[in-house]
Design a protein around this motif. Sequence first.
Motif, PDB file in Angstrom:
ATOM      1  N   ILE A   1      -4.806   2.782  -0.408  1.00  0.00           N
ATOM      2  CA  ILE A   1      -5.015   2.552  -1.845  1.00  0.00           C
ATOM      3  C   ILE A   1      -4.797   3.853  -2.633  1.00  0.00           C
ATOM      4  O   ILE A   1      -4.190   3.842  -3.701  1.00  0.00           O
ATOM      5  N   ARG A   2      -5.253   4.967  -2.065  1.00  0.00           N
ATOM      6  CA  ARG A   2      -5.041   6.259  -2.740  1.00  0.00           C
ATOM      7  C   ARG A   2      -3.548   6.579  -2.872  1.00  0.00           C
ATOM      8  O   ARG A   2      -3.105   7.062  -3.912  1.00  0.00           O
ATOM      9  N   ILE A   3      -2.793   6.287  -1.825  1.00  0.00           N
ATOM     10  CA  ILE A   3      -1.337   6.507  -1.885  1.00  0.00           C
ATOM     11  C   ILE A   3      -0.727   5.638  -2.985  1.00  0.00           C
ATOM     12  O   ILE A   3       0.109   6.087  -3.760  1.00  0.00           O
ATOM     13  N   LEU A   4      -1.192   4.378  -3.070  1.00  0.00           N
ATOM     14  CA  LEU A   4      -0.680   3.465  -4.096  1.00  0.00           C
ATOM     15  C   LEU A   4      -0.999   3.994  -5.492  1.00  0.00           C
ATOM     16  O   LEU A   4      -0.165   3.920  -6.396  1.00  0.00           O
ATOM     17  N   GLU A   5      -2.200   4.544  -5.650  1.00  0.00           N
ATOM     18  CA  GLU A   5      -2.587   5.092  -6.960  1.00  0.00           C
ATOM     19  C   GLU A   5      -1.699   6.291  -7.324  1.00  0.00           C
ATOM     20  O   GLU A   5      -1.274   6.424  -8.474  1.00  0.00           O
ATOM     21  N   ASP A   6      -1.410   7.127  -6.341  1.00  0.00           N
ATOM     22  CA  ASP A   6      -0.510   8.270  -6.574  1.00  0.00           C
ATOM     23  C   ASP A   6       0.875   7.789  -6.977  1.00  0.00           C
ATOM     24  O   ASP A   6       1.482   8.309  -7.911  1.00  0.00           O
ATOM     25  N   GLN A   7       1.369   6.787  -6.230  1.00  0.00           N
ATOM     26  CA  GLN A   7       2.698   6.236  -6.507  1.00  0.00           C
ATOM     27  C   GLN A   7       2.751   5.629  -7.900  1.00  0.00           C
ATOM     28  O   GLN A   7       3.735   5.789  -8.612  1.00  0.00           O
ATOM     29  N   ALA A   8       1.673   4.928  -8.282  1.00  0.00           N
ATOM     30  CA  ALA A   8       1.613   4.291  -9.598  1.00  0.00           C
ATOM     31  C   ALA A   8       1.678   5.352 -10.687  1.00  0.00           C
ATOM     32  O   ALA A   8       2.381   5.192 -11.687  1.00  0.00           O
ATOM     33  N   ALA A   9       0.965   6.464 -10.487  1.00  0.00           N
ATOM     34  CA  ALA A   9       0.962   7.545 -11.468  1.00  0.00           C
ATOM     35  C   ALA A   9       2.339   8.191 -11.550  1.00  0.00           C
ATOM     36  O   ALA A   9       2.833   8.505 -12.641  1.00  0.00           O
ATOM     37  N   THR A  10       2.989   8.363 -10.405  1.00  0.00           N
ATOM     38  CA  THR A  10       4.297   9.027 -10.365  1.00  0.00           C
ATOM     39  C   THR A  10       5.391   8.131 -10.946  1.00  0.00           C
ATOM     40  O   THR A  10       6.242   8.587 -11.698  1.00  0.00           O
ATOM     41  N   HIS A  11       5.366   6.844 -10.561  1.00  0.00           N
ATOM     42  CA  HIS A  11       6.474   5.959 -10.935  1.00  0.00           C
ATOM     43  C   HIS A  11       6.173   5.053 -12.125  1.00  0.00           C
ATOM     44  O   HIS A  11       7.026   4.305 -12.565  1.00  0.00           O
ATOM     45  N   GLY A  12       4.938   5.112 -12.609  1.00  0.00           N
ATOM     46  CA  GLY A  12       4.601   4.415 -13.839  1.00  0.00           C
ATOM     47  C   GLY A  12       4.492   2.907 -13.730  1.00  0.00           C
ATOM     48  O   GLY A  12       4.787   2.194 -14.670  1.00  0.00           O
ATOM     49  N   PHE A  13       4.069   2.382 -12.580  1.00  0.00           N
ATOM     50  CA  PHE A  13       3.779   0.943 -12.525  1.00  0.00           C
ATOM     51  C   PHE A  13       2.265   0.736 -12.599  1.00  0.00           C
ATOM     52  O   PHE A  13       1.486   1.672 -12.377  1.00  0.00           O
ATOM     53  N   THR A  14       1.874  -0.486 -12.962  1.00  0.00           N
ATOM     54  CA  THR A  14       0.445  -0.711 -13.188  1.00  0.00           C
ATOM     55  C   THR A  14      -0.129  -1.766 -12.259  1.00  0.00           C
ATOM     56  O   THR A  14      -1.338  -1.993 -12.231  1.00  0.00           O
ATOM     57  N   LYS A  15       0.749  -2.433 -11.510  1.00  0.00           N
ATOM     58  CA  LYS A  15       0.276  -3.502 -10.651  1.00  0.00           C
ATOM     59  C   LYS A  15       1.078  -3.553  -9.353  1.00  0.00           C
ATOM     60  O   LYS A  15       2.303  -3.539  -9.380  1.00  0.00           O
ATOM     61  N   VAL A  16       0.355  -3.626  -8.258  1.00  0.00           N
ATOM     62  CA  VAL A  16       1.008  -3.778  -6.961  1.00  0.00           C
ATOM     63  C   VAL A  16       0.915  -5.247  -6.566  1.00  0.00           C
ATOM     64  O   VAL A  16      -0.176  -5.829  -6.571  1.00  0.00           O
ATOM     65  N   LYS A  17       2.056  -5.859  -6.245  1.00  0.00           N
ATOM     66  CA  LYS A  17       2.035  -7.278  -5.860  1.00  0.00           C
ATOM     67  C   LYS A  17       2.014  -7.444  -4.349  1.00  0.00           C
ATOM     68  O   LYS A  17       1.295  -8.278  -3.821  1.00  0.00           O
ATOM     69  N   THR A  18       2.850  -6.678  -3.665  1.00  0.00           N
ATOM     70  CA  THR A  18       2.907  -6.778  -2.211  1.00  0.00           C
ATOM     71  C   THR A  18       3.056  -5.391  -1.604  1.00  0.00           C
ATOM     72  O   THR A  18       3.776  -4.545  -2.135  1.00  0.00           O
ATOM     73  N   VAL A  19       2.364  -5.191  -0.505  1.00  0.00           N
ATOM     74  CA  VAL A  19       2.492  -3.941   0.250  1.00  0.00           C
ATOM     75  C   VAL A  19       2.948  -4.299   1.656  1.00  0.00           C
ATOM     76  O   VAL A  19       2.313  -5.118   2.320  1.00  0.00           O
ATOM     77  N   TRP A  20       4.061  -3.716   2.088  1.00  0.00           N
ATOM     78  CA  TRP A  20       4.503  -3.885   3.476  1.00  0.00           C
ATOM     79  C   TRP A  20       4.050  -2.656   4.253  1.00  0.00           C
ATOM     80  O   TRP A  20       4.471  -1.530   3.944  1.00  0.00           O
ATOM     81  N   LEU A  21       3.207  -2.902   5.223  1.00  0.00           N
ATOM     82  CA  LEU A  21       2.624  -1.799   5.970  1.00  0.00           C
ATOM     83  C   LEU A  21       3.080  -1.889   7.430  1.00  0.00           C
ATOM     84  O   LEU A  21       2.886  -2.911   8.086  1.00  0.00           O
ATOM     85  N   GLU A  22       3.685  -0.820   7.893  1.00  0.00           N
ATOM     86  CA  GLU A  22       4.102  -0.780   9.294  1.00  0.00           C
ATOM     87  C   GLU A  22       2.968  -0.236  10.144  1.00  0.00           C
ATOM     88  O   GLU A  22       2.407   0.817   9.838  1.00  0.00           O
ATOM     89  N   ILE A  23       2.648  -0.968  11.203  1.00  0.00           N
ATOM     90  CA  ILE A  23       1.620  -0.499  12.133  1.00  0.00           C
ATOM     91  C   ILE A  23       2.217  -0.498  13.533  1.00  0.00           C
ATOM     92  O   ILE A  23       2.658  -1.518  14.036  1.00  0.00           O
ATOM     93  N   GLY A  24       2.240   0.652  14.144  1.00  0.00           N
ATOM     94  CA  GLY A  24       2.782   0.776  15.490  1.00  0.00           C
ATOM     95  C   GLY A  24       1.906   0.058  16.500  1.00  0.00           C
ATOM     96  O   GLY A  24       0.676   0.063  16.376  1.00  0.00           O
ATOM     97  N   GLU A  25       2.560  -0.539  17.489  1.00  0.00           N
ATOM     98  CA  GLU A  25       1.798  -1.277  18.508  1.00  0.00           C
ATOM     99  C   GLU A  25       0.961  -0.349  19.381  1.00  0.00           C
ATOM    100  O   GLU A  25       0.043  -0.785  20.065  1.00  0.00           O
ATOM    101  N   LEU A  26       1.287   0.931  19.385  1.00  0.00           N
ATOM    102  CA  LEU A  26       0.506   1.865  20.198  1.00  0.00           C
ATOM    103  C   LEU A  26      -0.600   2.549  19.390  1.00  0.00           C
ATOM    104  O   LEU A  26      -1.363   3.336  19.923  1.00  0.00           O
ATOM    105  N   SER A  27      -0.660   2.252  18.094  1.00  0.00           N
ATOM    106  CA  SER A  27      -1.721   2.850  17.298  1.00  0.00           C
ATOM    107  C   SER A  27      -3.014   2.089  17.575  1.00  0.00           C
ATOM    108  O   SER A  27      -3.003   0.990  18.119  1.00  0.00           O
ATOM    109  N   THR A  28      -4.123   2.685  17.177  1.00  0.00           N
ATOM    110  CA  THR A  28      -5.417   2.048  17.444  1.00  0.00           C
ATOM    111  C   THR A  28      -5.824   1.137  16.294  1.00  0.00           C
ATOM    112  O   THR A  28      -6.918   0.599  16.283  1.00  0.00           O
TER     113      THR A  28
END
Length: 114
Positions: free
Chosen positions: A11-38
Amino acid sequence: MHEMSLTEGVIRILEDQAATHGFTKVKTVWLEIGELSTVVPESMEFCFDAVARGNPLTEGARLEIIRVPGTAWCMDCSADIKVTSRVDLCPLCDGAKITVTGGEEMRIKELEVE
Ligand SMILES: [Zn+2]
């Protein structure tokens, strides 16, 4: 819960991105999670829903999880292989001298915003 602090990091990354790129609403987030991560994808979804709610930027946003397969390199046969855990044997030669090269990380791949 481990996933809760990870979600807050997302969420913090999204807030940074919103401030940098000037959007106000996130509709979808695609998150990659490695199968070897915990990270447990189901827990991420649960935590994301909880944390996203009440934040005007992410309220109602959808989380799409993409599993990234684990990859490794076998020292015995010098091949790139797929693994499902850090302690897998090489599927080609049954060797145990493998070095994990991918599938341990979690990152935001793409965002749909408005
Ligand atoms: Zn091998």
